[in-house]
Design a protein around this motif. Structure first.
Motif, mmCIF file in Angstrom:
data_model
loop_
_atom_site.group_PDB
_atom_site.id
_atom_site.type_symbol
_atom_site.label_atom_id
_atom_site.label_comp_id
_atom_site.label_asym_id
_atom_site.label_seq_id
_atom_site.Cartn_x
_atom_site.Cartn_y
_atom_site.Cartn_z
ATOM 1 N N TYR A 56 -8.128 -16.153 5.394
ATOM 2 C CA TYR A 56 -7.010 -15.787 6.464
ATOM 3 C C TYR A 56 -5.721 -16.022 5.592
ATOM 4 N N LEU A 57 -5.512 -16.995 5.043
ATOM 5 C CA LEU A 57 -4.218 -17.301 4.196
ATOM 6 C C LEU A 57 -3.943 -16.299 3.297
ATOM 7 N N VAL A 58 -5.148 -16.166 2.300
ATOM 8 C CA VAL A 58 -4.666 -15.008 1.112
ATOM 9 C C VAL A 58 -4.380 -13.841 1.977
ATOM 10 N N ARG A 59 -5.121 -13.296 2.950
ATOM 11 C CA ARG A 59 -4.536 -12.002 3.543
ATOM 12 C C ARG A 59 -3.381 -11.963 3.915
ATOM 13 N N VAL A 60 -2.601 -12.988 4.486
ATOM 14 C CA VAL A 60 -1.388 -13.258 5.094
ATOM 15 C C VAL A 60 -0.481 -13.018 3.850
ATOM 16 N N THR A 61 -0.730 -13.963 2.828
ATOM 17 C CA THR A 61 -0.089 -14.087 1.574
ATOM 18 C C THR A 61 0.006 -12.772 0.790
ATOM 19 N N ALA A 62 -0.943 -12.139 0.825
ATOM 20 C CA ALA A 62 -1.000 -10.837 -0.028
ATOM 21 C C ALA A 62 -0.180 -9.942 0.578
ATOM 22 N N ARG A 63 -0.022 -9.621 1.983
ATOM 23 C CA ARG A 63 0.534 -8.784 2.660
ATOM 24 C C ARG A 63 2.153 -9.084 2.540
ATOM 25 N N LEU A 64 2.496 -10.439 2.660
ATOM 26 C CA LEU A 64 3.940 -10.905 2.604
ATOM 27 C C LEU A 64 4.397 -10.451 1.014
ATOM 28 N N ALA A 65 3.496 -10.537 -0.193
ATOM 29 C CA ALA A 65 3.930 -10.305 -1.387
ATOM 30 C C ALA A 65 4.039 -8.954 -1.517
ATOM 31 N N ILE A 66 3.231 -8.035 -0.965
ATOM 32 C CA ILE A 66 3.455 -6.410 -0.920
ATOM 33 C C ILE A 66 4.803 -6.234 -0.390
ATOM 34 N N ASP A 67 5.013 -6.744 0.641
ATOM 35 C CA ASP A 67 6.550 -6.517 1.449
ATOM 36 C C ASP A 67 7.478 -6.806 0.623
ATOM 37 N N ARG A 68 7.539 -8.064 -0.039
ATOM 38 C CA ARG A 68 8.402 -8.600 -0.915
ATOM 39 C C ARG A 68 8.583 -7.717 -2.051
ATOM 40 N N LEU A 69 7.620 -7.450 -2.668
ATOM 41 C CA LEU A 69 7.808 -6.488 -3.843
ATOM 42 C C LEU A 69 8.411 -5.006 -3.516
ATOM 43 N N ARG A 70 8.085 -4.687 -2.570
ATOM 44 C CA ARG A 70 8.852 -3.477 -2.031
ATOM 45 C C ARG A 70 10.253 -3.623 -1.862
ATOM 46 N N GLN A 71 10.718 -4.719 -1.352
ATOM 47 C CA GLN A 71 11.767 -5.130 -1.132
ATOM 48 C C GLN A 71 12.774 -5.142 -2.593
ATOM 49 N N ILE A 72 11.983 -5.845 -3.596
ATOM 50 C CA ILE A 72 12.554 -5.919 -4.959
ATOM 51 C C ILE A 72 12.921 -4.640 -5.493
ATOM 52 N N ARG A 73 11.947 -3.759 -5.369
ATOM 53 C CA ARG A 73 12.021 -2.492 -5.993
ATOM 54 C C ARG A 73 13.199 -1.432 -5.226
ATOM 55 N N ALA A 74 13.055 -1.670 -3.754
ATOM 56 C CA ALA A 74 14.021 -0.911 -3.191
ATOM 57 C C ALA A 74 15.343 -1.348 -3.573
ATOM 58 N N ARG A 75 15.694 -2.615 -3.911
ATOM 59 C CA ARG A 75 17.231 -3.002 -4.273
ATOM 60 C C ARG A 75 17.440 -2.385 -5.749
ATOM 61 N N ASN A 76 16.459 -1.925 -6.433
ATOM 62 C CA ASN A 76 16.510 -1.274 -7.704
ATOM 63 C C ASN A 76 17.794 -1.775 -8.426
ATOM 64 N N GLU A 77 17.888 -2.946 -8.414
ATOM 65 C CA GLU A 77 18.937 -3.703 -9.375
ATOM 66 C C GLU A 77 18.676 -3.323 -10.751
ATOM 67 N N SER A 78 19.956 -3.223 -11.511
ATOM 68 C CA SER A 78 19.882 -3.055 -12.831
ATOM 69 C C SER A 78 19.743 -4.384 -13.700
ATOM 70 N N TYR A 79 19.054 -4.322 -14.801
ATOM 71 C CA TYR A 79 18.823 -5.506 -15.657
ATOM 72 C C TYR A 79 19.354 -5.335 -16.903
ATOM 73 N N THR A 80 20.103 -6.220 -17.471
ATOM 74 C CA THR A 80 20.388 -6.132 -18.668
ATOM 75 C C THR A 80 19.575 -6.658 -19.858
ATOM 76 N N GLY A 81 19.207 -5.723 -20.531
ATOM 77 C CA GLY A 81 17.939 -6.012 -21.416
ATOM 78 C C GLY A 81 16.785 -5.829 -20.885
ATOM 79 N N PRO A 82 15.440 -6.238 -21.873
ATOM 80 C CA PRO A 82 14.150 -6.216 -21.470
ATOM 81 C C PRO A 82 14.111 -7.130 -20.409
ATOM 82 N N TRP A 83 12.949 -7.057 -19.703
ATOM 83 C CA TRP A 83 12.547 -7.754 -18.615
ATOM 84 C C TRP A 83 11.270 -8.481 -18.767
ATOM 85 N N LEU A 84 11.007 -9.979 -18.540
ATOM 86 C CA LEU A 84 9.855 -10.640 -18.669
ATOM 87 C C LEU A 84 9.769 -11.192 -17.197
#
Length: 294
Positions: A56-84
Motif C-alpha cells: 500500500y505504502l509503495v503504491r502511494v509513494t510511487a503515485r506521489l512521485a509520478i505527480d512530483r516528477l510531472r510538476q518538475i518537468r512542467a516547470r521546465n526550469e532552465s539549468y546552467t550546465g550539465p545536470w546530475l
C-alpha cells in the motif's frame, strides 16, 4: 490502529519508500517531500482494508512521485550546465549480502542510470524502478499505476530497451572496480597528473554539475589530457587532505571533499576495459547541502 503502531509500521517501511522515490526523482529534497506526503496519506487513511502495508505504502509513494516528477518537468526550469542527480551516501555494499541484489540496487541508484532515467516518461520510469530495482510483479505495478497489465508490460519493455541502449557497460569485477577507483581518486586527490593519465581512457569524458553556482566546467570535457589537468587544478585549489574522504555515493566508491566541515565536491567514476571512461564531478552547493544516507 494505535498511533504508536501506526508510526512504527510507517517507519519500518520508510527506507524502501525513500529508495523508490529517490530512484523516481533523482532529487533528495523532493524525495523527502514525497515520503512526508506518503506519511500524511497513511496517517489520515482508513486502513481497515489495508492488508499489506508495504505494498500500500509503495503504491502511494510511487503515485506521489509520478505527480512530483510531472510538476518538475512542467516547470521546465532552465539549468546552467550539465545536470546530475543529487548525490546520496549509501551503504549497499555492507547492508545487502546477496551479490546479485547488491549489483542491481547499486546500478539502479548510480549517476549513469539516473541520468538515463531522466529521459523516460514518468510512467516508464515508475515501471522500470518498481520492476527492475525492486522486483514488483507486473500485476501489482498495474494496480499502482491504474493501467492494464499489458500496458504496464509494454511500458516496461520500452523503458528497459531505452536504458540498456544508453547506460554504460560495466565489465569489471566489483573488487577490481573499487581498487581502480580508489587508485584514481587517490591520484586526483594528490594532484598526480601522470597517475591520472595512466588510468584515463583516451576518449574519457568528464561531466560536471555546478548549476552555475561554483567553479566547474559548464560543458562536458572530452579527452584524458583535459580531464587530468582539470582534476589536478581542482586538487591544488581544494580543501586540505584531512577534509577528503572515500565514501560510497549512489552505490559506488567516490571521493567526498569537505570545506569547513560541509560537502564541497563529490567525484565519482565509470570504468570500462580497465580504464576510467567517465568522471562525474558534483559541485552544486544546493545539491550537496543535503548529502544524506538513503
Amino acid at each position: 490502529m494505535a498511533t504508536d503502531t501506526l508510526t512504527d509500521v510507517f517507519e519500518e517501511h520508510r527506507p524502501v519508500l525513500a529508495a523508490v522515490a529517490y530512484r523516481m526523482l533523482g532529487r533528495a529534497a523532493d524525495t523527502e517531500d514525497v515520503v512526508q506526503d506518503a506519511w500524511l496519506r497513511w496517517s489520515a487513511q482508513d486502513r481497515a482494508d489495508v492488508r499489506e502495508p508495504r505494498g500500500y505504502l509503495v503504491r502511494v509513494t510511487a503515485r506521489l512521485a509520478i505527480d512530483r516528477l510531472r510538476q518538475i518537468r512542467a516547470r521546465n526550469e532552465s539549468y546552467t550546465g550539465p545536470w546530475l542527480p543529487e548525490p546520496i551516501i549509501t551503504d549497499i555494499g555492507h547492508t545487502t549480502p546477496d551479490v546479485t541484489e547488491r549489483a542491481v540496487l547499486a546500478e539502479s541508484v548510480s549517476f549513469a542510470v539516473l541520468v538515463v532515467l531522466e529521459s523516460l516518461s514518468p510512467l516508464e520510469r515508475a515501471v522500470f524502478v518498481l520492476r527492475e530495482a525492486f522486483g514488483f510483479p507486473y500485476g501489482e505495478i498495474a494496480v499502482t499505476l491504474e493501467r492494464s497489465e499489458t500496458a504496464v508490460r509494454q511500458l516496461g519493455a520500452r523503458a528497459r530497451r531505452h536504458v540498456e541502449e544508453r547506460k554504460p557497460r560495466y565489465d569489471v569485477d566489483p573488487t577490481e572496480c573499487r581498487e581502480l577507483t580508489e587508485r584514481f581518486l587517490a591520484a586526483a586527490a594528490s594532484g598526480d597528473l601522470q597517475g591520472l593519465l595512466a588510468l584515463l581512457a583516451p576518449d574519457a569524458r568528464l561531466i560536471g554539475d555546478s548549476g552555475g553556482k561554483s567553479k566547474a566546467p559548464l560543458r562536458v570535457l572530452f579527452g584524458a589530457d583535459k580531464i587530468g589537468r582539470f582534476l589536478v587544478a581542482v586538487a591544488n585549489g581544494g580543501p586540505p587532505d584531512e577534509d577528503r574522504r572515500f565514501v560510497e555515493i549512489n552505490g559506488a566508491p567516490a571521493l567526498l571533499l569537505l570545506s569547513g566541515g560541509k560537502p564541497d565536491t563529490v567525484l565519482q567514476l565509470e570504468i570500462a576495459d580497465g580504464r576510467v571512461s567517465r568522471v562525474y564531478v558534483m559541485r552544486n552547493p544546493d545539491k550537496l547541502s543535503g548529502v544524506t544516507f538513503m
